[in-house]
Design a protein around this motif. Structure first.
Motif, PDB file in Angstrom:
ATOM      1  N   MET A 208       0.850  -1.198   0.000  1.00 31.29           N
ATOM      2  CA  MET A 208       0.000   0.000   0.000  1.00 31.29           C
ATOM      3  C   MET A 208       0.879   1.238   0.000  1.00 31.29           C
ATOM      4  O   MET A 208       1.825   1.331   0.783  1.00 31.29           O
ATOM      5  N   THR A 209       0.596   2.184  -0.889  1.00 29.02           N
ATOM      6  CA  THR A 209       1.349   3.431  -0.969  1.00 29.02           C
ATOM      7  C   THR A 209       1.183   4.239   0.311  1.00 29.02           C
ATOM      8  O   THR A 209       0.078   4.389   0.821  1.00 29.02           O
ATOM      9  N   ALA A 210       2.303   4.730   0.841  1.00 34.21           N
ATOM     10  CA  ALA A 210       2.260   5.543   2.049  1.00 34.21           C
ATOM     11  C   ALA A 210       2.033   7.006   1.690  1.00 34.21           C
ATOM     12  O   ALA A 210       2.378   7.454   0.589  1.00 34.21           O
ATOM     13  N   VAL A 211       1.465   7.757   2.618  1.00 37.56           N
ATOM     14  CA  VAL A 211       1.285   9.195   2.418  1.00 37.56           C
ATOM     15  C   VAL A 211       2.656   9.852   2.567  1.00 37.56           C
ATOM     16  O   VAL A 211       3.348   9.630   3.560  1.00 37.56           O
ATOM     17  N   PRO A 212       3.088  10.647   1.599  1.00 37.10           N
ATOM     18  CA  PRO A 212       4.441  11.205   1.648  1.00 37.10           C
ATOM     19  C   PRO A 212       4.618  12.218   2.785  1.00 37.10           C
ATOM     20  O   PRO A 212       3.710  12.998   3.085  1.00 37.10           O
ATOM     21  N   VAL A 213       5.799  12.179   3.406  1.00 34.44           N
ATOM     22  CA  VAL A 213       6.147  13.158   4.432  1.00 34.44           C
ATOM     23  C   VAL A 213       6.126  14.557   3.811  1.00 34.44           C
ATOM     24  O   VAL A 213       6.594  14.765   2.688  1.00 34.44           O
ATOM     25  N   GLY A 214       5.552  15.499   4.539  1.00 38.11           N
ATOM     26  CA  GLY A 214       5.465  16.868   4.047  1.00 38.11           C
ATOM     27  C   GLY A 214       4.133  17.212   3.403  1.00 38.11           C
ATOM     28  O   GLY A 214       3.823  18.393   3.225  1.00 38.11           O
ATOM     29  N   ARG A 215       3.350  16.193   3.035  1.00 37.82           N
ATOM     30  CA  ARG A 215       2.037  16.496   2.473  1.00 37.82           C
ATOM     31  C   ARG A 215       1.207  17.220   3.533  1.00 37.82           C
ATOM     32  O   ARG A 215       1.172  16.823   4.700  1.00 37.82           O
ATOM     33  N   SER A 216       0.513  18.270   3.119  1.00 38.17           N
ATOM     34  CA  SER A 216      -0.217  19.108   4.062  1.00 38.17           C
ATOM     35  C   SER A 216      -1.531  19.561   3.453  1.00 38.17           C
ATOM     36  O   SER A 216      -1.609  19.812   2.244  1.00 38.17           O
ATOM     37  N   VAL A 217      -2.564  19.647   4.291  1.00 43.34           N
ATOM     38  CA  VAL A 217      -3.875  20.099   3.826  1.00 43.34           C
ATOM     39  C   VAL A 217      -4.454  21.117   4.797  1.00 43.34           C
ATOM     40  O   VAL A 217      -4.104  21.146   5.984  1.00 43.34           O
ATOM     41  N   HIS A 218      -5.346  21.957   4.260  1.00 43.41           N
ATOM     42  CA  HIS A 218      -6.076  22.931   5.066  1.00 43.41           C
ATOM     43  C   HIS A 218      -7.564  22.616   4.956  1.00 43.41           C
ATOM     44  O   HIS A 218      -8.097  22.474   3.855  1.00 43.41           O
ATOM     45  N   VAL A 219      -8.226  22.505   6.101  1.00 45.04           N
ATOM     46  CA  VAL A 219      -9.640  22.133   6.166  1.00 45.04           C
ATOM     47  C   VAL A 219     -10.427  23.248   6.845  1.00 45.04           C
ATOM     48  O   VAL A 219      -9.954  23.870   7.805  1.00 45.04           O
ATOM     49  N   LYS A 220     -11.621  23.499   6.344  1.00 41.84           N
ATOM     50  CA  LYS A 220     -12.514  24.504   6.924  1.00 41.84           C
ATOM     51  C   LYS A 220     -13.905  23.890   7.040  1.00 41.84           C
ATOM     52  O   LYS A 220     -14.439  23.356   6.062  1.00 41.84           O
ATOM     53  N   VAL A 221     -14.487  23.944   8.240  1.00 38.73           N
ATOM     54  CA  VAL A 221     -15.777  23.292   8.500  1.00 38.73           C
ATOM     55  C   VAL A 221     -16.719  24.264   9.211  1.00 38.73           C
ATOM     56  O   VAL A 221     -16.328  24.886  10.208  1.00 38.73           O
TER      57      VAL A 221
END
Length: 313
Positions: A1-14
């Motif tokens: 299974m592909t791992a989530v790369p280090v440094g990936r970042s997201v912004h969420v607004k709810v």
């Protein structure tokens, strides 16, 4: 299974939400323009840390027991991907324990963050997000408007939670009146009887149908449409000032109801001027301090976008 790369970042607004809306118990919800925002970045070290700013700062957990982190973990587990190490920064504006969907917003924020982090590895669609959020929240009436925005009707089927989003009439002007006191949703639900009189059930069915028409087409019907016999009277003893102020507001022709499990009050004004009248009435009649939040309806719902790591510095 592909791992989530280090440094990936997201912004969420709810957005915050107000559920029930009077007669629509566990079914109707409205998203309003008050937001929790979240930045999540994948790191090399396992585990998770949470930097909480604003509401809940110094009060909510800042480790892996945090509800947002647990929600991310739930989504990763269902996707079959190991959860990476995470740094979270939470900017919270939604009051906790006031009937404005703070726990639902935290759950949705975590699942939306997972959706963004998993992009290109495992795709989560809108139905997946609703299902995962309902798994954790237990019922979809708060998480549905938080995810999709606007007015939502939510219901359960053998295939899981479903929803319908509706556009609110532009004349509808929400006001949420927030007290200093909090209310436990668990306590509020414990006050509900196991069954209700047949005539009360019929009463609420008629008002719920009318409320949909009032919110999307005929705001002048909001006062009649927000009458309820299924839950508010049973919970009144746990929040007497809320109950008393709603009585005052409704006696003055205002469509006032308990927001979610309370103790906040939602007033569905048919014009901005009605909000001013409602706020003034509460100010004149309250025994304790209440904050008047004059909010727009949020039509967009939760969002997640890639976030530059450089922007966190």
């Amino acid at each position: 299974m592909t791992a989530v790369p280090v440094g990936r970042s997201v912004h969420v607004k709810v957005p915050a939400t107000s559920a029930n809306l009077g007669p629509g118990f566990d079914t109707l919800g409205l998203a309003v323009a008050l937001y929790d925002e979240l930045e999540v970045t994948v790191r090399e070290q396992p585990g998770a840390t949470v930097d909480v700013r604003g509401v809940g700062e110094g009060e909510v957990p800042t480790d892996e027991s945090n509800l947002v982190v647990r929600s991310i973990g739930h989504a990763f587990a269902r996707a079959g991907v190991p959860m990476p190490g995470l740094d979270l920064v939470a900017h919270n504006s939604i009051p906790h324990g006031r009937g404005m969907g703070s726990s639902g917003a935290a759950i949705v924020a975590g699942i939306m963050a997972a959706k963004g982090l998993l992009e290109g590895i495992v795709e989560l669609d809108a139905q997946d997000v609703l299902t995962l959020a309902t798994d954790l929240e237990g019922h979809p009436d708060n998480v549905a408007p938080a995810i999709f925005g606007g007015l939502t009707i939510a219901w359960m089927t053998p295939d899981g939670p479903q929803h319908k989003k509706l556009t609110v009439h532009r004349g509808v002007s929400p006001l949420i009146l927030v007290p200093e006191a909090t209310m436990s949703t668990k306590l509020a639900r414990s006050l509900q009887p196991a069954s209700v009189p047949h005539e009360d059930a019929i009463f609420n069915v008629s008002r719920s149908a009318l409320l949909i028409a009032a919110l999307i087409q005929s705001p002048e019907l909001l006062h009649a449409a927000t009458e309820d016999k299924l839950h508010q009277s049973y919970r009144a003893s746990a929040m007497p000032e809320t109950d008393r102020l709603i009585t005052v507001l409704r006696a003055n022709g205002l469509a006032a109801v308990v927001s979610g499990a309370g103790p906040s009050i939602l007033v569905l004004g048919s014009s901005p001027a009605e909000r001013q009248v409602a706020a003034a009435l509460v100010d004149a009649n309250a025994d304790t301090a209440w904050q008047a939040l004059m909010l727009a309806v949020d039509f967009k719902g939760a969002t997640v976008v890639p976030h530059s790591v450089d922007a966190l510095v």
